[in-house]
Design an enzyme around this catalytic site. Structure first.
Site, mmCIF file in Angstrom:
data_model
loop_
_atom_site.group_PDB
_atom_site.id
_atom_site.type_symbol
_atom_site.label_atom_id
_atom_site.label_comp_id
_atom_site.label_asym_id
_atom_site.label_seq_id
_atom_site.Cartn_x
_atom_site.Cartn_y
_atom_site.Cartn_z
ATOM 1 N N GLU A 1 -3.663 1.214 -5.975
ATOM 2 C CA GLU A 1 -2.416 0.489 -6.163
ATOM 3 C C GLU A 1 -2.786 -0.969 -6.408
ATOM 4 O O GLU A 1 -3.342 -1.625 -5.531
ATOM 5 C CB GLU A 1 -1.540 0.601 -4.915
ATOM 6 C CG GLU A 1 -1.129 2.035 -4.592
ATOM 7 C CD GLU A 1 -0.362 2.117 -3.289
ATOM 8 O OE1 GLU A 1 0.719 2.731 -3.291
ATOM 9 O OE2 GLU A 1 -0.841 1.563 -2.278
ATOM 10 N N THR B 1 3.447 -2.726 -7.255
ATOM 11 C CA THR B 1 2.106 -2.312 -7.660
ATOM 12 C C THR B 1 2.157 -1.338 -8.833
ATOM 13 O O THR B 1 3.141 -0.614 -9.012
ATOM 14 C CB THR B 1 1.362 -1.623 -6.507
ATOM 15 O OG1 THR B 1 2.110 -0.471 -6.070
ATOM 16 C CG2 THR B 1 1.160 -2.572 -5.342
ATOM 17 N N GLY C 1 5.022 5.657 -8.186
ATOM 18 C CA GLY C 1 4.681 5.809 -6.783
ATOM 19 C C GLY C 1 5.943 5.940 -5.956
ATOM 20 O O GLY C 1 6.997 6.346 -6.452
ATOM 21 N N ILE D 1 -0.433 -6.971 -9.681
ATOM 22 C CA ILE D 1 -0.846 -7.899 -10.727
ATOM 23 C C ILE D 1 -0.096 -9.210 -10.515
ATOM 24 O O ILE D 1 1.137 -9.232 -10.458
ATOM 25 C CB ILE D 1 -0.539 -7.323 -12.124
ATOM 26 C CG1 ILE D 1 -1.179 -5.930 -12.271
ATOM 27 C CG2 ILE D 1 -1.050 -8.266 -13.212
ATOM 28 C CD1 ILE D 1 -0.789 -5.208 -13.545
ATOM 29 N N ARG E 1 -11.569 -6.400 2.375
ATOM 30 C CA ARG E 1 -11.566 -5.797 3.710
ATOM 31 C C ARG E 1 -11.488 -4.282 3.562
ATOM 32 O O ARG E 1 -11.019 -3.764 2.538
ATOM 33 C CB ARG E 1 -10.373 -6.301 4.533
ATOM 34 C CG ARG E 1 -9.018 -5.957 3.930
ATOM 35 C CD ARG E 1 -7.868 -6.323 4.855
ATOM 36 N NE ARG E 1 -6.568 -6.070 4.238
ATOM 37 C CZ ARG E 1 -5.960 -4.881 4.236
ATOM 38 N NH1 ARG E 1 -6.551 -3.827 4.807
ATOM 39 N NH2 ARG E 1 -4.774 -4.736 3.674
ATOM 40 N N TYR F 1 4.738 1.746 -16.757
ATOM 41 C CA TYR F 1 4.720 3.187 -16.518
ATOM 42 C C TYR F 1 4.350 3.961 -17.783
ATOM 43 O O TYR F 1 4.867 3.704 -18.866
ATOM 44 C CB TYR F 1 6.084 3.666 -16.012
ATOM 45 C CG TYR F 1 6.395 3.218 -14.604
ATOM 46 C CD1 TYR F 1 5.541 3.542 -13.545
ATOM 47 C CD2 TYR F 1 7.532 2.463 -14.324
ATOM 48 C CE1 TYR F 1 5.815 3.131 -12.250
ATOM 49 C CE2 TYR F 1 7.818 2.051 -13.033
ATOM 50 C CZ TYR F 1 6.946 2.385 -12.002
ATOM 51 O OH TYR F 1 7.226 1.973 -10.723
ATOM 52 N N PHE G 1 -1.964 -0.206 9.950
ATOM 53 C CA PHE G 1 -1.286 -1.276 10.670
ATOM 54 C C PHE G 1 -0.191 -0.699 11.569
ATOM 55 O O PHE G 1 0.322 0.395 11.331
ATOM 56 C CB PHE G 1 -0.708 -2.293 9.686
ATOM 57 C CG PHE G 1 -1.765 -3.071 8.953
ATOM 58 C CD1 PHE G 1 -2.229 -4.277 9.461
ATOM 59 C CD2 PHE G 1 -2.321 -2.577 7.775
ATOM 60 C CE1 PHE G 1 -3.213 -4.988 8.803
ATOM 61 C CE2 PHE G 1 -3.304 -3.280 7.112
ATOM 62 C CZ PHE G 1 -3.762 -4.487 7.629
ATOM 63 N N ASN H 1 0.364 1.945 -9.981
ATOM 64 C CA ASN H 1 -0.358 3.016 -9.301
ATOM 65 C C ASN H 1 -1.160 3.836 -10.305
ATOM 66 O O ASN H 1 -0.617 4.291 -11.321
ATOM 67 C CB ASN H 1 0.618 3.927 -8.568
ATOM 68 C CG ASN H 1 1.469 3.162 -7.579
ATOM 69 O OD1 ASN H 1 0.953 2.608 -6.617
ATOM 70 N ND2 ASN H 1 2.782 3.094 -7.828
ATOM 71 N N LYS I 1 -7.180 -0.065 6.460
ATOM 72 C CA LYS I 1 -6.805 -0.153 7.872
ATOM 73 C C LYS I 1 -5.381 0.343 8.051
ATOM 74 O O LYS I 1 -4.527 0.143 7.191
ATOM 75 C CB LYS I 1 -6.916 -1.611 8.342
ATOM 76 C CG LYS I 1 -6.463 -1.865 9.766
ATOM 77 C CD LYS I 1 -6.537 -3.360 10.099
ATOM 78 C CE LYS I 1 -5.975 -3.639 11.491
ATOM 79 N NZ LYS I 1 -6.018 -5.088 11.821
#
Length: 314
Positions: free
Chosen positions: A257, A208, A197, A260, A281, A268, A286, A210, A284
């Site tokens: 993403e 993360t 990523g 862990i 959620r 990878y 930010f 990806n 969104k």
């Protein structure tokens, strides 16, 4: 007993013939599919248990412009069928030529001559052959003439109607992975290769893995609690964002993403499976990266608590 996968219906070994086979696409291998397979096994317990399915899903051939919709890809489907006790999976390549095969030839050439099935089972709405011209009544009549037994199995249903892949897709798109899990009999998972990523997660303090969604259905965009199955079979808890990352990029491609927990190994190029449990959620945008970082910390804390509570209640 180990399951076997056959991808060339014209070359089936003798030991795979004589089976009782369930017919269908089996996308998701949900409780309704399990009901079909178990009903078949109860009716023909002395015969090897098999499934006849298709790859790609016929809809992918006929409507290539549709958004990806698959609940399970071929390897995931095979694993789920094997977990049901299926011994032989006949995965037929559904290409342009096969799509033009008349219904009678599918019964005669494929089911009878090539696969040598002795009994078949399907739902009442199963249709097959060129332009879906084969009905279950025609299937029962022609199969009987060839000495193949047929079971038409009523769909498993609850108060909301029959279990179906369509219903489960809708639940995931509406943001209810826990309800989808109830109908699948297991959490819904996305399986794919970990790709590089933009390293933004690492800079924010939350590295993360990806994974592109590929041909998988895109569920509701947002943040999920997850369980990640690593390539060696270990599992780890995590939290995942699925969407277009509007705070960082105005992208047109959704991706997953997954952060862990307590994990720093290099993944990878390796394949992981990410099970979704709760939608924390929606996605969104930010106002700043600092606001995003604070929210990720909150998401991570909430995810740890929910996953621990889930484990304690099991």
């Amino acid at each position: 007993m180990r399951a076997h996968l056959y991808t060339d219906w014209r070359s089936i070994p003798s030991e795979a013939r004589g089976a009782a086979a369930a017919l269908g696409n089996f996308d998701g291998v949900h409780l309704g599919h399990a009901h079909l397979v178990h009903t078949l096994h109860l009716s023909e317990p002395d015969k090897p248990l098999a499934v006849v399915t298709f790859e790609p899903h016929p809809r992918e051939l006929f409507r290539p412009e549709d958004p990806p919709f698959r609940l399970t890809l071929a390897d995931e489907r095979f694993a789920a069928l094997a977990a049901l006790g299926v011994q032989h999976v006949f995965q037929i390549a559904f290409d342009e030529d096969f799509s033009r095969m008349p219904a009678e030839r599918f019964i005669d050439d494929v089911l009878h001559d090539a696969l040598g099935v002795k009994h078949i089972a399907c739902g009442h709405d199963f249709a097959f052959g060129y332009r879906r011209g084969g009905t279950t009544s025609f299937l029962a009549e022609r199969a009987s003439e060839l000495g193949i037994g047929v079971s038409l199995v009523p769909a498993l249903a609850d108060a909301d109607g029959p279990y179906s892949s369509t219903r489960i897709r809708r639940l995931l798109q509406d943001g209810y992975p826990e309800r989808a899990a109830n109908e699948l009999g297991r959490p819904w998972s996305i399986r794919g290769e970990v790709c590089h990523g933009d390293k933004r997660g690492r800079l924010l303090g939350f590295p993360t893995a990806n994974v592109h969604l590929g041909r998988h259905l895109e569920p509701a965009r947002g943040v999920y609690t997850t369980t990640v199955r690593l390539p060696d079979g270990r599992t780890r808890d995590g939290v995942a964002n699925i969407g277009r990352r509007p705070t960082i990029v105005d992208g047109s491609e959704s991706r997953m993403e997954v952060h862990i927990f307590d994990f720093s190994e290099d993944l990878y190029g390796q394949t992981i499976s990410v099970a979704l449990h709760d939608l924390l959620r929606p996605e969104k945008k930010f106002e700043s990266l600092d606001a995003l970082k604070q929210q990720i910390a909150t998401d991570t804390q909430q995810a740890r608590l929910l996953l621990q509570n889930r484990r304690n209640s099991q």
